[in-house]
Design a protein around this motif. Structure first.
Motif, PDB file in Angstrom:
ATOM      1  N   GLN A 110       1.249  -1.309   0.182  1.00 31.05           N
ATOM      2  CA  GLN A 110       0.119   0.087   0.162  1.00 31.05           C
ATOM      3  C   GLN A 110       0.605   1.516  -0.002  1.00 31.05           C
ATOM      4  N   LEU A 111      -0.155   2.482  -0.802  1.00 31.86           N
ATOM      5  CA  LEU A 111       0.740   3.645  -0.209  1.00 31.86           C
ATOM      6  C   LEU A 111      -0.026   4.362   0.840  1.00 31.86           C
ATOM      7  N   VAL A 112       0.472   5.262   1.358  1.00 26.59           N
ATOM      8  CA  VAL A 112      -0.774   6.304   2.572  1.00 26.59           C
ATOM      9  C   VAL A 112       0.377   7.473   2.260  1.00 26.59           C
ATOM     10  N   GLU A 113      -1.095   8.453   2.083  1.00 32.03           N
ATOM     11  CA  GLU A 113      -1.042   9.728   1.913  1.00 32.03           C
ATOM     12  C   GLU A 113      -0.974  10.238   3.462  1.00 32.03           C
ATOM     13  N   GLN A 134      -6.543   6.748   0.505  1.00 32.93           N
ATOM     14  CA  GLN A 134      -7.575   7.227   1.099  1.00 32.93           C
ATOM     15  C   GLN A 134      -7.065   8.680   1.405  1.00 32.93           C
ATOM     16  N   GLY A 135      -6.260   9.192   0.886  1.00 34.74           N
ATOM     17  CA  GLY A 135      -5.778  10.889   0.370  1.00 34.74           C
ATOM     18  C   GLY A 135      -5.203  11.646   1.437  1.00 34.74           C
ATOM     19  N   CYS A 195       4.427  10.543   1.008  1.00 33.79           N
ATOM     20  CA  CYS A 195       3.875   9.058   0.239  1.00 33.79           C
ATOM     21  C   CYS A 195       4.471   8.088   0.456  1.00 33.79           C
ATOM     22  N   ALA A 196       4.221   7.686   1.713  1.00 37.88           N
ATOM     23  CA  ALA A 196       5.100   6.180   2.099  1.00 37.88           C
ATOM     24  C   ALA A 196       4.250   4.738   1.860  1.00 37.88           C
ATOM     25  N   TYR A 225      -3.834  12.596  -3.834  1.00 35.07           N
ATOM     26  CA  TYR A 225      -3.831  10.563  -3.799  1.00 35.07           C
ATOM     27  C   TYR A 225      -2.112  11.136  -4.341  1.00 35.07           C
ATOM     28  N   CYS A 226      -1.339   9.935  -4.093  1.00 34.30           N
ATOM     29  CA  CYS A 226      -0.163   9.350  -4.786  1.00 34.30           C
ATOM     30  C   CYS A 226      -0.728   7.903  -5.353  1.00 34.30           C
TER      31      CYS A 226
END
Length: 123
Positions: A3-6, A115-116, A22-23, A95-96
């Motif tokens: 996943q990517l988390v913003e 989720q942005g 963006c992790a 978002y990324c």
């Protein structure tokens, strides 16, 4: 779990700055081009900036060029978006997204969005 988390959004006055993060977890971002997108209420999601994987080239939409800077820290497995001189029209959810290889992701490339993070710029 891939996943990517913003994160990093918030409320700021016009002319102010924010830095978004963006992790990535579950995979290594080194081999991916990463883009930042945004969606304002009633508008379509649009790409604004991108950084490639191998050569670290950056690309910007005209609306953010000269004000936003995208960068990556492969040690931290994170991509950043430094946003300066913010304007009310920058208000959106950001978002990324990542795409394998050296080509920037487009909206159509993304199957699942995170989720942005909300950015609100007051006038």
């Amino acid at each position: 779990h891939v996943q990517l988390v913003e994160s990093g959004g918030g409320l700021v006055q016009a002319g102010g700055s924010l830095r978004l993060s963006c992790a990535a977890s579950g995979f290594t971002l080194d081999y991916y081009a990463v883009g930042w997108f945004r969606q304002a209420p009633g508008n379509e999601r649009q790409g604004g900036s991108c950084i490639t994987s191998r050569d670290g080239k950056t690309y910007y939409a005209d609306s953010v060029k000269g004000r936003f800077t995208i960068s990556r820290d492969n040690v931290k497995n994170t991509v950043y978006l430094q946003m300066n001189s913010l304007k009310p029209e920058d208000t959106a959810v950001y978002y990324c997204a990542a795409r394998g290889g050296n080509f920037c992701p487009t909206v159509r490339d993304v199957r699942s969005w995170g989720q942005g993070t909300q950015v609100t710029v007051s006038s």
